[in-house]
Design an enzyme around this catalytic site. Structure first.
Site, PDB file in Angstrom:
ATOM      1  N   CYS A  46      14.084  15.247  -1.390  1.00 30.11           N
ATOM      2  CA  CYS A  46      12.886  15.279  -2.237  1.00 30.11           C
ATOM      3  C   CYS A  46      12.730  16.645  -2.916  1.00 30.11           C
ATOM      4  CB  CYS A  46      11.642  14.929  -1.428  1.00 30.11           C
ATOM      5  SG  CYS A  46      11.554  13.166  -1.034  1.00 30.11           S
ATOM      6  N   GLU A  61       0.807  -1.236   0.000  1.00 32.38           N
ATOM      7  CA  GLU A  61       0.000   0.000   0.000  1.00 32.38           C
ATOM      8  C   GLU A  61       0.835   1.279   0.000  1.00 32.38           C
ATOM      9  OE1 GLU A  61      -2.814  -0.267   3.234  1.00 32.38           O
ATOM     10  OE2 GLU A  61      -4.183  -1.433   1.990  1.00 32.38           O
ATOM     11  N   GLU A  69      -6.645  -8.026  -0.383  1.00 35.90           N
ATOM     12  CA  GLU A  69      -7.070  -8.073   1.016  1.00 35.90           C
ATOM     13  C   GLU A  69      -8.551  -7.743   1.102  1.00 35.90           C
ATOM     14  OE1 GLU A  69      -4.938  -5.354   3.559  1.00 35.90           O
ATOM     15  OE2 GLU A  69      -3.020  -5.807   2.633  1.00 35.90           O
ATOM     16  N   TRP A 122     -10.122  -0.204  11.916  1.00 39.89           N
ATOM     17  CA  TRP A 122      -9.830   1.221  11.764  1.00 39.89           C
ATOM     18  C   TRP A 122     -11.023   2.017  11.237  1.00 39.89           C
ATOM     19  CZ3 TRP A 122     -10.614   2.048   6.643  1.00 39.89           C
ATOM     20  CH2 TRP A 122     -10.351   0.993   5.765  1.00 39.89           C
ATOM     21  N   GLU A 158      -3.174  -4.526  15.423  1.00 35.72           N
ATOM     22  CA  GLU A 158      -4.172  -5.218  14.598  1.00 35.72           C
ATOM     23  C   GLU A 158      -4.623  -6.529  15.225  1.00 35.72           C
ATOM     24  OE1 GLU A 158      -2.257  -4.985  10.727  1.00 35.72           O
ATOM     25  OE2 GLU A 158      -3.477  -3.230  10.246  1.00 35.72           O
ATOM     26  N   LYS A 159      -4.400  -6.650  16.528  1.00 36.89           N
ATOM     27  CA  LYS A 159      -4.738  -7.930  17.167  1.00 36.89           C
ATOM     28  C   LYS A 159      -6.241  -8.170  17.241  1.00 36.89           C
ATOM     29  CE  LYS A 159      -3.779  -6.199  21.893  1.00 36.89           C
ATOM     30  NZ  LYS A 159      -3.177  -4.903  21.485  1.00 36.89           N
TER      31      LYS A 159
END
Ligand code: GLA
Ligand code: ZN
Length: 680
Positions: free
Chosen positions: A168, A158, A318, A326, A366-367
């Site tokens: 930059c 992503e 995904e 989220w 993310e559990k």
């Protein structure tokens, strides 16, 4: 239409799998890893994506590589007949890398340097980061080039964001030099005399800032150039990542998981680097009738992903099998949602149904994100059972893999147009470009129409109808190609704010829609953003359709007026043209002067499509259709997103691939049911 090659060499199956992180369980190999394989097989999983954020586990110290756990993982997958989608690990870096080379960390648009944290925050230009990525990608490719499990590369994860560091800025100035050659040309392109912005050297230019008071934020030329630069930087970062993979494993396809209409990368450009497009799909299902609206967004994105690679099946890399941690609410999905969401992807051209994540970790943020296998760890959960059921269904759909979608209609969504429009100031309101394109998309889906998504660079030749909402910026040779398309018999439907600016965001002189004025046979003189309380209506075929917020005041200059602002309109331009049709060459150009609700679009598109020879079929409420085919066989997918049954009339004779039953005439789609019907 012929069959596309399988995503994984020689293997016509729908991919069923997801993100898998055995590196989080190195101490539990004998128990957890073993169990994972049993559970994967029990759910008909044939692919797992590994290594996505595993840099620190492979290169714990600079230059010291240890692939042992990944070797074991790859071997274990091969032994279990599961293909590996192997990731390059650049999506997150080990702490030592940031500690030793702070240049790899991003500088925010407020010019603040970020600390080592999270993921996805690397500088896109840093030579050190690019080099480190090149080294580890080379090692991965060398090590696994002949491994039987290796089926595909998943490059990073992503991509997104931007970096404003000094490296930059320097790259940006080089990019500007390449584009404009001289500073005078840049000043001309950016309309430099406005607010005294006449630069005398490229060194005086730096990237836009947020907050806006901190630095430049009103210079449209600069802002557009910066957005183009950021997107290009992503693309050449990807080129750097992919180079060793292509050199060492030329036969292994490469993909990147994209995200919806992510604003900082022009996915049409990014996709040119890839063999397959893929994306991560996280709709916020509600369990109510609103799910039809929810489903439009993934449908659109699926069609976009397919269109990015000119019709080649893509991957839904995904999706969540249950909750997403989220989103605004962490709602459970109604039973059946996993199957419906998966088959929807396949319906619109995906050759995969994949999830984030295979197994929930014990720690980390993310559990509690949805996973196929939860903390309880068995196959006894509702979610696991639904995934397993989906896996069995996908096996019955193997023959669909590799088929395409034939669409006679294209819908325009252009990243650069979106950038230019979002900066354009027509007051403070959002321009609602995405929402507007989505509204057209909804109308087309409610009419059962097959559609591709194109940007201004894609060929239009194979379509009968092209719908271009709010094509404010006509870039490159798009205007010329649209004209040719219509001259040669195509139907083009344009709207208000078409043809206002060129490539550089400079307004066209001589009247809008600029270079398309003659083709539309109109002049768009003014644009009215309706004040509170005002109402306008378009009278089309004797019926008054209420407009939304934007109404253009236009004049017919050769076009036939097929709709006017109706008498009931409260604005001064009532009784003037609002909908026009112009014969141009062999084709037809329609112009809709106001932002219109979906009810109007359905009625108007139906008429225009039928005249153009495109079949339409009004769908029952809550139901979507899609047809995949390969010239020989045809597969009709019907999906019901409503929490109640729906009846639909079939035109022809079919076999339901999931039940084996014969279907013809009226059939019932249960609540949240998806069918795949093979035409006999
Ligand atoms: C993204 C990421 C995954 C994971 C999921 C959670 O799509 O690619 O690593 O964080 O979101 O929804
Ligand atoms: Zn940087």
């Amino acid at each position: 239409m012929t069959k596309f090659p399988p995503v994984f060499k020689g293997d016509y199956a729908i991919i069923h799998g997801g993100d898998y992180n055995p590196e989080q369980w190195l101490k539990e190999k004998d128990t957890i890893w073993k169990r994972d394989m049993e559970l994967a097989k029990g759910a008909s999983i044939n692919s797992l994506s590994v290594g996505i954020f595993s840099w620190a586990l492979i290169e714990r110290e600079e230059g010291v590589f240890d692939f042992s756990w990944l070797d074991e993982t790859m071997d274990m997958l091969a032994e279990n007949d599961i293909k590996a989608i192997l990731a390059t690990p650049s999506g997150a870096r080990p702490p030592w890398l940031a500690e030793k080379y702070p240049e790899v960390l991003r500088v925010d648009n407020n010019r603040q340097k970020m600390l080592y944290a999270g993921r996805h925050n690397h500088c896109l230009s840093s030579p050190v980061y690019r080099e480190k990525v090149r080294i580890i990608n080379t090692k991965l490719a060398e090590r696994y080039k002949n491994h039987p499990a290796l089926a595909m590369w998943h490059v990073s994860n992503e991509y997104g964001g931007e970096c404003h560091c000094e490296i930059c800025q320097k790259r940006f100035r080089e990019w500007l030099r390449e584009r404009y050659l001289t500073i005078d040309k840049l000043n001309d392109a950016w309309w430099g005399a406005f607010w005294s912005h006449v630069y005398t050297s490229f060194e005086q230019i730096s990237s836009p800032t947020t907050p806006s008071w901190l630095g430049e934020n009103e210079q449209h030329g600069l802002k557009l150039a910066w957005r183009r630069f950021v997107s290009d930087q992503h693309c050449n970062f990807v080129d750097n990542e992919i180079a060793p993979l292509r050199a060492i494993t030329p036969d292994i396809p490469v993909t990147i998981n994209m995200m919806d209409l992510f604003p900082t990368i022009n996915y049409f450009e990014m996709a040119k680097r890839l063999d397959r497009a893929s994306w991560d799909n996280y709709p916020q299902w509600t369990g109510s009738e609103a799910d039809y609206s929810v489903a439009l967004r993934p449908a659109f994105n699926h069609e976009l992903q397919r269109s990015l690679k000119d019709g080649k099946p893509f991957l839904m890399m995904e999706s969540s099998p249950s909750v997403v941690n989220w989103q605004s609410s962490n709602s459970l999905r109604e039973p059946g949602t996993v199957m419906l969401q998966g088959l929807q992807a396949v319906a619109f051209g995906s050759d995969s149904v994949q999830y984030f994540q295979f197994r929930k970790g014990r720690g980390g943020c993310e559990k509690f994100h949805g996973a196929i296998v939860g903390h309880e760890g068995s196959e006894n959960t509702r979610v696991y059972k639904e995934v397993a059921e989906t896996g069995r269904a996908l096996q019955k759909l193997s023959e669909v893999a590799g088929t395409g979608i034939k669409a006679d209609t294209a819908l325009l969504f252009d990243w650069e147009n979106n950038w230019a429009l979002s900066d354009a100031k027509f007051g403070k309101q959002d321009k609602r470009y995405e929402e507007t394109v989505m509204r057209s998309y909804e109308a087309l889906k409610r009419l059962g129409v097959q559609v591709d998504i194109v940007d201004e660079t894609k060929s239009l030749d194979k379509y009968k109808v092209v719908i271009g909402d709010m094509a404010y910026m006509l870039r490159g040779d798009y205007a010329a190609r649209v004209k040719r398309f219509v001259e040669n018999g195509g139907t083009y439907i344009g709207t208000y704010v078409t043809g206002y600016v060129n490539d550089e965001d400079l307004c066209f002189l001589g009247g809008f829609p600029g270079p398309l004025s003659e083709m539309f046979g109109i002049w768009a003189e003014e644009i009215d953003i309706l004040p509170q309380g005002a109402e306008c209506f378009i009278d089309y075929h004797g019926k008054d359709y209420k407009t939304l917020d934007w109404c253009e005041v236009i004049h017919a200059k050769g076009a036939d007026v097929i709709g006017k602002y109706a008498d009931a309109s409260t604005r001064f331009y009532r009784d003037t043209p609002a909908l026009t049709m112009n014969r141009y060459g062999e084709g037809t150009a329609y112009y809709i002067a106001a932002r219109m609700p979906v009810e109007f679009l359905i009625d108007f598109y139906r008429d225009a499509l039928v005249i153009a020879g495109v079949e339409t079929e009004d769908m029952p409420e809550g139901v979507m259709r899609s047809v995949r085919s390969n010239g020989e066989n045809e597969y009709l997918f019907l999906m019901n997103f409503y929490p109640k049954d729906s009846e639909i009339e079939l035109h022809g004779d079919y076999t339901d691939l999931l039940t084996g039953k014969h279907e013809a005439g009226k059939t019932t789609l249960k609540s949240r049911q998806a069918m795949c019907l093979k035409k006999n």
